[in-house]
Scaffold this active site. Sequence first.
Site, PDB file in Angstrom:
ATOM      1  N   HIS A 178       6.937  -2.605   5.001  1.00 20.37           N
ATOM      2  CA  HIS A 178       6.029  -3.164   3.985  1.00 20.37           C
ATOM      3  C   HIS A 178       5.699  -2.085   2.975  1.00 20.37           C
ATOM      4  O   HIS A 178       6.001  -0.905   3.171  1.00 20.37           O
ATOM      5  CB  HIS A 178       4.741  -3.701   4.638  1.00 20.37           C
ATOM      6  CG  HIS A 178       3.914  -2.627   5.282  1.00 20.37           C
ATOM      7  ND1 HIS A 178       2.606  -2.373   4.942  1.00 20.37           N
ATOM      8  CD2 HIS A 178       4.215  -1.736   6.258  1.00 20.37           C
ATOM      9  CE1 HIS A 178       2.131  -1.379   5.677  1.00 20.37           C
ATOM     10  NE2 HIS A 178       3.091  -0.972   6.492  1.00 20.37           N
TER      11      HIS A 178
ATOM     12  N   CYS B 285       3.798  -5.346  -2.068  1.00 18.12           N
ATOM     13  CA  CYS B 285       4.235  -5.897  -0.779  1.00 18.12           C
ATOM     14  C   CYS B 285       5.101  -7.138  -0.929  1.00 18.12           C
ATOM     15  O   CYS B 285       6.191  -7.233  -0.348  1.00 18.12           O
ATOM     16  CB  CYS B 285       3.016  -6.190   0.102  1.00 18.12           C
ATOM     17  SG  CYS B 285       1.904  -7.459  -0.540  1.00 18.12           S
TER      18      CYS B 285
ATOM     19  N   HIS C 178      -1.457  -9.740   2.153  1.00 11.98           N
ATOM     20  CA  HIS C 178      -0.468  -8.684   2.395  1.00 11.98           C
ATOM     21  C   HIS C 178       0.660  -9.260   3.239  1.00 11.98           C
ATOM     22  O   HIS C 178       0.444 -10.158   4.055  1.00 11.98           O
ATOM     23  CB  HIS C 178      -1.124  -7.498   3.109  1.00 11.98           C
ATOM     24  CG  HIS C 178      -0.233  -6.291   3.218  1.00 11.98           C
ATOM     25  ND1 HIS C 178       0.218  -5.609   2.115  1.00 11.98           N
ATOM     26  CD2 HIS C 178       0.304  -5.662   4.298  1.00 11.98           C
ATOM     27  CE1 HIS C 178       0.981  -4.595   2.515  1.00 11.98           C
ATOM     28  NE2 HIS C 178       1.056  -4.614   3.838  1.00 11.98           N
TER      29      HIS C 178
END
Length: 319
Positions: free
Chosen positions: A165, A101, A153
């Site tokens: 993402h 990510c 994240h």
Amino acid sequence: MTTNRFLFLAMPVRLTLCLFVSALMVAGLSGCGSSRHVSAKRVSSVGAAVSGKGSGASGASQRIDVSGSLPAETRRLLEEARRWMGTSYRYGGSTRSGVDCSGLTSQIFVNALQIKLPRSSAQQSEYCRRIDRSELMEGDLVFFRTGSKGVSHVGMYVGDGRIIHSSTSRGVIVSSLDESYYRRTYHSSGRVERYYAMISGKTGKNKGKTDKRKDKPAGAPDLKQRMEESPVSVPAEDLDRLLAGVSRKVSEKVSEKVAADPKASKAVSVAADLTAVASAAADKEKAADRVRKALEKKRRDLEDIIDQKVDSVISDYFD
């Protein structure tokens, strides 16, 4: 008869085991978590149905529109983001063969705008200027807390309430922030100041750095300015020489007074020693502060790695 009775008694145990396995698989799907290559093909029907994540469950459009009305820098970010669509997930990866990510957001910014972001999602959160979710615009970063501690994240906002993402189970995809999973794990939103400076025409500054120059208060001009503004006309060259002479004479007078007075001389010596000691102490404090910051960074990185490794173990176990 005995066999039928055994199967009947085993049914509750099998049901409990299935529920436990499903719960673990849901946990393994969150965050930037796997330490091994996760193929984009790994879109198991069980994982997608149970977690409710990704475009398969939410119907979020995978199309990234690049409007001509957007600033050129924003268009470059979105066009670069498009090129990463469908890339597989790989922990620590930052190439088209596999990316995690924070690697995705880092590569989008450096390739499109030559802006280098910190490597981890937690560090990127600290690097950005915090903004409200309602202020999100294309190119802003959105952070999530998928583990037990802090940011783990990150995705980039692409408009219409969506982010791009790198998902551990689906690779690089577009997801809606209205999905229940992302509403539940949402942590914060941030803006990259250098990017914002490009599109707004303002001067961007790195977070934590300030301009240490202090302007003189209004109404307090220095000696040279006051003399230049006086009614007496003095050539600039003569004025500079005059000021230099005054400064030299004042310094000489002070030195004479100190030399003639043993107490003053000793006081000056002590003051010089104290200044040296204070300077050394300040240097040591700065060094200690650098060590503390380095240790804190290592601690945060270690926590990120631990969270990701736990997700990886769970993910590997059920492959």
